[in-house]
Design a protein around this motif. Sequence first.
Motif, PDB file in Angstrom:
ATOM      1  N   ALA A 122       0.818  -1.224   0.000  1.00  0.00           N
ATOM      2  CA  ALA A 122       0.000   0.000   0.000  1.00  0.00           C
ATOM      3  C   ALA A 122       0.850   1.272   0.000  1.00  0.00           C
ATOM      4  O   ALA A 122       0.547   2.225  -0.719  1.00  0.00           O
ATOM      5  CB  ALA A 122      -0.954  -0.007   1.186  1.00  0.00           C
ATOM      6  N   GLY A 123       1.923   1.315   0.779  1.00  0.00           N
ATOM      7  CA  GLY A 123       2.756   2.501   0.840  1.00  0.00           C
ATOM      8  C   GLY A 123       3.768   2.609  -0.288  1.00  0.00           C
ATOM      9  O   GLY A 123       4.484   3.605  -0.383  1.00  0.00           O
ATOM     10  N   MET A 124       3.831   1.598  -1.143  1.00  0.00           N
ATOM     11  CA  MET A 124       4.790   1.583  -2.253  1.00  0.00           C
ATOM     12  C   MET A 124       4.191   2.084  -3.555  1.00  0.00           C
ATOM     13  O   MET A 124       4.906   2.543  -4.441  1.00  0.00           O
ATOM     14  CB  MET A 124       5.296   0.149  -2.478  1.00  0.00           C
ATOM     15  N   VAL A 125       2.880   1.964  -3.681  1.00  0.00           N
ATOM     16  CA  VAL A 125       2.182   2.284  -4.921  1.00  0.00           C
ATOM     17  C   VAL A 125       1.784   3.759  -4.908  1.00  0.00           C
ATOM     18  O   VAL A 125       0.991   4.184  -4.073  1.00  0.00           O
ATOM     19  CB  VAL A 125       0.944   1.381  -5.099  1.00  0.00           C
ATOM     20  N   ARG A 126       2.344   4.516  -5.851  1.00  0.00           N
ATOM     21  CA  ARG A 126       2.001   5.938  -5.977  1.00  0.00           C
ATOM     22  C   ARG A 126       0.681   6.124  -6.717  1.00  0.00           C
ATOM     23  O   ARG A 126      -0.072   7.051  -6.433  1.00  0.00           O
ATOM     24  CB  ARG A 126       3.100   6.690  -6.716  1.00  0.00           C
ATOM     25  N   SER A 127       0.432   5.269  -7.699  1.00  0.00           N
ATOM     26  CA  SER A 127      -0.834   5.355  -8.435  1.00  0.00           C
ATOM     27  C   SER A 127      -1.170   3.991  -9.013  1.00  0.00           C
ATOM     28  O   SER A 127      -0.289   3.179  -9.271  1.00  0.00           O
ATOM     29  CB  SER A 127      -0.765   6.406  -9.551  1.00  0.00           C
ATOM     30  N   LEU A 128      -2.472   3.776  -9.187  1.00  0.00           N
ATOM     31  CA  LEU A 128      -2.988   2.534  -9.759  1.00  0.00           C
ATOM     32  C   LEU A 128      -4.170   2.889 -10.640  1.00  0.00           C
ATOM     33  O   LEU A 128      -5.098   3.576 -10.204  1.00  0.00           O
ATOM     34  CB  LEU A 128      -3.433   1.566  -8.659  1.00  0.00           C
ATOM     35  N   ARG A 129      -4.114   2.425 -11.868  1.00  0.00           N
ATOM     36  CA  ARG A 129      -5.230   2.600 -12.805  1.00  0.00           C
ATOM     37  C   ARG A 129      -5.580   1.229 -13.349  1.00  0.00           C
ATOM     38  O   ARG A 129      -4.723   0.525 -13.885  1.00  0.00           O
ATOM     39  CB  ARG A 129      -4.802   3.530 -13.938  1.00  0.00           C
ATOM     40  N   LEU A 130      -6.833   0.835 -13.203  1.00  0.00           N
ATOM     41  CA  LEU A 130      -7.314  -0.439 -13.733  1.00  0.00           C
ATOM     42  C   LEU A 130      -8.092  -0.165 -15.011  1.00  0.00           C
ATOM     43  O   LEU A 130      -8.984   0.684 -15.032  1.00  0.00           O
ATOM     44  CB  LEU A 130      -8.203  -1.147 -12.718  1.00  0.00           C
ATOM     45  N   ILE A 131      -7.729  -0.886 -16.062  1.00  0.00           N
ATOM     46  CA  ILE A 131      -8.359  -0.689 -17.361  1.00  0.00           C
ATOM     47  C   ILE A 131      -9.166  -1.937 -17.697  1.00  0.00           C
ATOM     48  O   ILE A 131      -8.619  -3.037 -17.796  1.00  0.00           O
ATOM     49  CB  ILE A 131      -7.291  -0.437 -18.445  1.00  0.00           C
ATOM     50  N   GLU A 132     -10.468  -1.740 -17.847  1.00  0.00           N
ATOM     51  CA  GLU A 132     -11.354  -2.828 -18.248  1.00  0.00           C
ATOM     52  C   GLU A 132     -11.222  -3.019 -19.749  1.00  0.00           C
ATOM     53  O   GLU A 132     -11.075  -2.048 -20.496  1.00  0.00           O
ATOM     54  CB  GLU A 132     -12.799  -2.495 -17.893  1.00  0.00           C
ATOM     55  N   THR A 133     -11.283  -4.258 -20.210  1.00  0.00           N
ATOM     56  CA  THR A 133     -11.164  -4.520 -21.639  1.00  0.00           C
ATOM     57  C   THR A 133     -12.298  -5.417 -22.117  1.00  0.00           C
ATOM     58  O   THR A 133     -12.968  -6.082 -21.322  1.00  0.00           O
ATOM     59  CB  THR A 133      -9.819  -5.208 -21.977  1.00  0.00           C
ATOM     60  N   ASP A 134     -12.472  -5.442 -23.408  1.00  0.00           N
ATOM     61  CA  ASP A 134     -13.365  -6.374 -24.084  1.00  0.00           C
ATOM     62  C   ASP A 134     -12.479  -7.226 -24.989  1.00  0.00           C
ATOM     63  O   ASP A 134     -12.027  -6.747 -26.034  1.00  0.00           O
ATOM     64  CB  ASP A 134     -14.418  -5.640 -24.920  1.00  0.00           C
ATOM     65  N   PRO A 135     -12.185  -8.464 -24.590  1.00  0.00           N
ATOM     66  CA  PRO A 135     -11.304  -9.303 -25.396  1.00  0.00           C
ATOM     67  C   PRO A 135     -11.868  -9.502 -26.799  1.00  0.00           C
ATOM     68  O   PRO A 135     -13.050  -9.742 -26.977  1.00  0.00           O
ATOM     69  CB  PRO A 135     -11.258 -10.624 -24.636  1.00  0.00           C
ATOM     70  N   ILE A 136     -10.986  -9.405 -27.771  1.00  0.00           N
ATOM     71  CA  ILE A 136     -11.350  -9.684 -29.161  1.00  0.00           C
ATOM     72  C   ILE A 136     -10.930 -11.108 -29.507  1.00  0.00           C
ATOM     73  O   ILE A 136     -11.724 -11.889 -29.999  1.00  0.00           O
ATOM     74  CB  ILE A 136     -10.687  -8.670 -30.109  1.00  0.00           C
ATOM     75  N   MET A 137      -9.672 -11.415 -29.227  1.00  0.00           N
ATOM     76  CA  MET A 137      -9.143 -12.742 -29.510  1.00  0.00           C
ATOM     77  C   MET A 137      -8.030 -13.029 -28.511  1.00  0.00           C
ATOM     78  O   MET A 137      -7.140 -12.206 -28.356  1.00  0.00           O
ATOM     79  CB  MET A 137      -8.599 -12.781 -30.948  1.00  0.00           C
TER      80      MET A 137
END
Length: 107
Positions: free
Chosen positions: A86-101
């Motif tokens: 928790a104290g090591m991560v400056r930022s976190l962004r989660l990106i949702e995807t729609d798998p194609i293949m």
Amino acid sequence: MTSTGRPLVRLAELEIDPAHLEAYKVLLAREIEASVEKEPGVLMLYALSVRGSPGQIRIVEIYADQDAYEAHLRSPHFLEYKSATAGMVRSLRLIETDPIMLGGRPG
């Protein structure tokens, strides 16, 4: 949310404090190993750093379905990882995807 029976794929973009980068990588490796070994619904976790920017970590995550992802979030090893880093991560962004293949070779 209920399971759709389709793989869930997400990308995580993290920025790690350089002072904690080596310790973070050890904890991340431990968490990935435990997740793949203990959770049949975790199909793949790949951790990468952006070339030239080692503190910019990218994780490609593939789960069997939404239920497998939610079980992963509740797993003891993931909760331990989140707490320890928790104290090591400056930022976190989660990106949702729609798998194609999704393709790959066995083994």
